[in-house]
Design an enzyme around this catalytic site. Structure first.
Site, PDB file in Angstrom:
ATOM      1  N   GLU A 158       3.661   1.443   2.247  1.00 38.84           N
ATOM      2  CA  GLU A 158       4.705   0.470   1.956  1.00 38.84           C
ATOM      3  C   GLU A 158       4.589  -0.762   2.853  1.00 38.84           C
ATOM      4  OE1 GLU A 158       7.695   3.084  -0.051  1.00 38.84           O
ATOM      5  OE2 GLU A 158       8.079   3.656   2.007  1.00 38.84           O
ATOM      6  N   ASP A 167       0.837  -1.213   0.000  1.00 46.19           N
ATOM      7  CA  ASP A 167       0.000   0.000   0.000  1.00 46.19           C
ATOM      8  C   ASP A 167       0.869   1.259   0.000  1.00 46.19           C
ATOM      9  OD1 ASP A 167       0.856   0.400   2.626  1.00 46.19           O
ATOM     10  OD2 ASP A 167      -1.047  -0.169   3.545  1.00 46.19           O
ATOM     11  N   GLU A 222       8.172  14.137   9.430  1.00 39.42           N
ATOM     12  CA  GLU A 222       7.155  13.236   8.882  1.00 39.42           C
ATOM     13  C   GLU A 222       6.003  13.076   9.860  1.00 39.42           C
ATOM     14  OE1 GLU A 222       7.816   8.861   9.224  1.00 39.42           O
ATOM     15  OE2 GLU A 222       7.843   8.952   7.027  1.00 39.42           O
TER      16      GLU A 222
HETATM   17  C1  BGC Z   1       5.700   6.413   3.842  1.00 40.15           C
HETATM   18  C2  BGC Z   1       5.520   6.521   2.357  1.00 40.15           C
HETATM   19  C3  BGC Z   1       6.428   7.606   1.810  1.00 40.15           C
HETATM   20  C4  BGC Z   1       7.873   7.380   2.241  1.00 40.15           C
HETATM   21  C5  BGC Z   1       8.786   8.529   1.855  1.00 40.15           C
HETATM   22  C6  BGC Z   1       7.165   6.148   4.122  1.00 40.15           C
HETATM   23  O1  BGC Z   1       7.346   5.985   5.457  1.00 40.15           O
HETATM   24  O2  BGC Z   1       4.918   5.376   4.373  1.00 40.15           O
HETATM   25  O3  BGC Z   1       4.194   6.821   2.056  1.00 40.15           O
HETATM   26  O4  BGC Z   1       6.345   7.631   0.410  1.00 40.15           O
HETATM   27  O5  BGC Z   1       7.928   7.235   3.637  1.00 40.15           O
HETATM   28  O6  BGC Z   1       8.302   9.733   2.363  1.00 40.15           O
END
Ligand code: BGC
Length: 371
Positions: free
Chosen positions: A177, A174, A329
């Protein structure tokens, strides 16, 4: 610098909007790729998913040159994969199911190459994720329309559309990931939007028809109790379901299934400090509250006139910024599983900061319309 905000920055923002533009531009490589996060080695790659939203954010603040450079990078990068993609399409259309590791990856190096495994401790990346390909096509079309029909590479658009047509019924990881053993509503939605966009860009009715078939599948297989659910075999709500309407426009913002989904996100996924989780049971860095998801809900609230919740989302995000106005994040102040913070910090270092996608969603929350 052009900054045509629909919602003027308040003093409470402290310059976070302008800083967000700076962070995204600073994270754009000369190739045009957006790095996911410059200071987190595991994220020193360019994801189509993150990149599509960074490009959309740049378009929304009048920096369309940056978005164009990203799209040209994506086209060059994907054209390099033409032989691999053609062979996968052929095998899939012949009824074969190639191994997930053979599929096109979710992320590329900033130069547009395939990453070499074994360089990092996380060697085997869960690379088979289809949503980024759909999101990229959808964003390319949006960019193309916004700029009044610019150039795009029709060969690549057609290649990606055929790849999505051949793969959309397969299981993949998904957008977080994870969960590589099923189909995911957000992924299916991104594929439908991508095919539809390819159909519009190329003037190909067959892709529009196929996009409608994929949308029918989304509505038939990923609705439970009147709202969208995370996966075919997973009834939980997931914040990424927001993209079904915003910005992909597969249903209207006031669609009853979508409205009920948003309500479930508010009820189930609002964390202790006011930010939004990805899904219940998330343990990545403890399963914290995500800046980009809080922005997403704030974006919806702004567009639907829910000023109070929009303002508290903005305040919460401003509060998460570092002293130098960088957005991580996620916030790990209110995690679902506090014991899972330390193992991830030990493995990959502190939470990725700045994360370009967090800054992008903050800009979209402030500035972008629905479609
Ligand atoms: C997220 C992804 C994202 C990636 C890079 C991952 O932890 O689940 O959705 O694309 O980080 O930002």
């Amino acid at each position: 610098m052009a900054f045509p905000l629909e919602t003027p920055l308040t003093t409470a923002d402290g310059g976070l909007g302008l800083k967000s533009i700076e962070v995204i531009l600073a994270g754009q490589a000369p190739s045009g790729a957006y790095v996911a996060s410059p200071n987190f080695p595991t994220y020193n790659f360019s994801w189509l998913r993150d990149g599509a939203y960074c490009a959309m954010a740049m378009d929304s603040v009048g920096n369309s040159d940056s978005a164009t450079r990203f799209h040209r990078w994506a086209e060059r990068t994907l054209l390099e994969q033409k032989d691999a993609a053609e062979s996968l399409i052929l095998r899939l259309n012949n009824g074969e199911l190639p191994h997930m590791d053979e599929m096109l990856p979710t992320r590329y190096t900033l130069d547009g190459a395939l990453e070499k495994f074994g360089e990092l401790e996380n060697s085997a990346w869960p690379n088979y994720q289809l949503d980024g390909y759909g999101l990229w096509l959808a964003e390319l079309r949006r960019h193309h329309e916004k700029l009044g029909n610019t150039d795009f590479n029709a060969e690549v658009v057609d290649l990606v559309a055929r790849y999505l047509s051949a793969t959309w019924k397969t299981n993949c990881f998904d957008c977080w990931e994870e969960f590589g053993d099923g189909q995911h509503a957000s992924t299916v939605a991104a594929i439908s939007a991508g095919l539809n966009s390819a159909g519009i860009l190329l003037g190909e009715e067959k892709y529009i028809q196929e996009a409608n078939d994929v949308l029918d599948s989304l509505l038939a297989n990923f609705v439970r109790d009147g709202r969208f659910c995370k996966g075919f075999s997973d009834d939980r709500v997931d914040s990424s379901l927001l993209w079904i309407a915003l910005p992909l426009g597969l249903v209207e913002l006031d669609n009853p299934i979508f409205v009920k989904t948003v309500e479930a996100i508010r009820t189930d996924l609002r964390g202790q400090t006011g930010g939004i989780h990805r899904y219940l049971g998330d343990t990545y860095f403890g399963g914290g509250e995500w800046i980009l998801l809080t922005s997403w809900l704030g974006w919806y609230d702004r567009l639907t006139g829910n000023e109070a919740d929009f303002e508290s989302a903005q305040q919460w995000i401003v509060d998460q910024a570092t002293e130098t106005l960088e957005l991580p994040e996620q916030s790990i102040q209110g995690t679902q599983d506090p014991e899972m913070v330390a193992p991830w910090v030990k493995r990959w270092g502190p939470v990725a900061t700045p994360l370009l996608w967090s800054h992008a969603m903050y800009l979209l929350m402030l500035n972008e319309g629905a479609n």
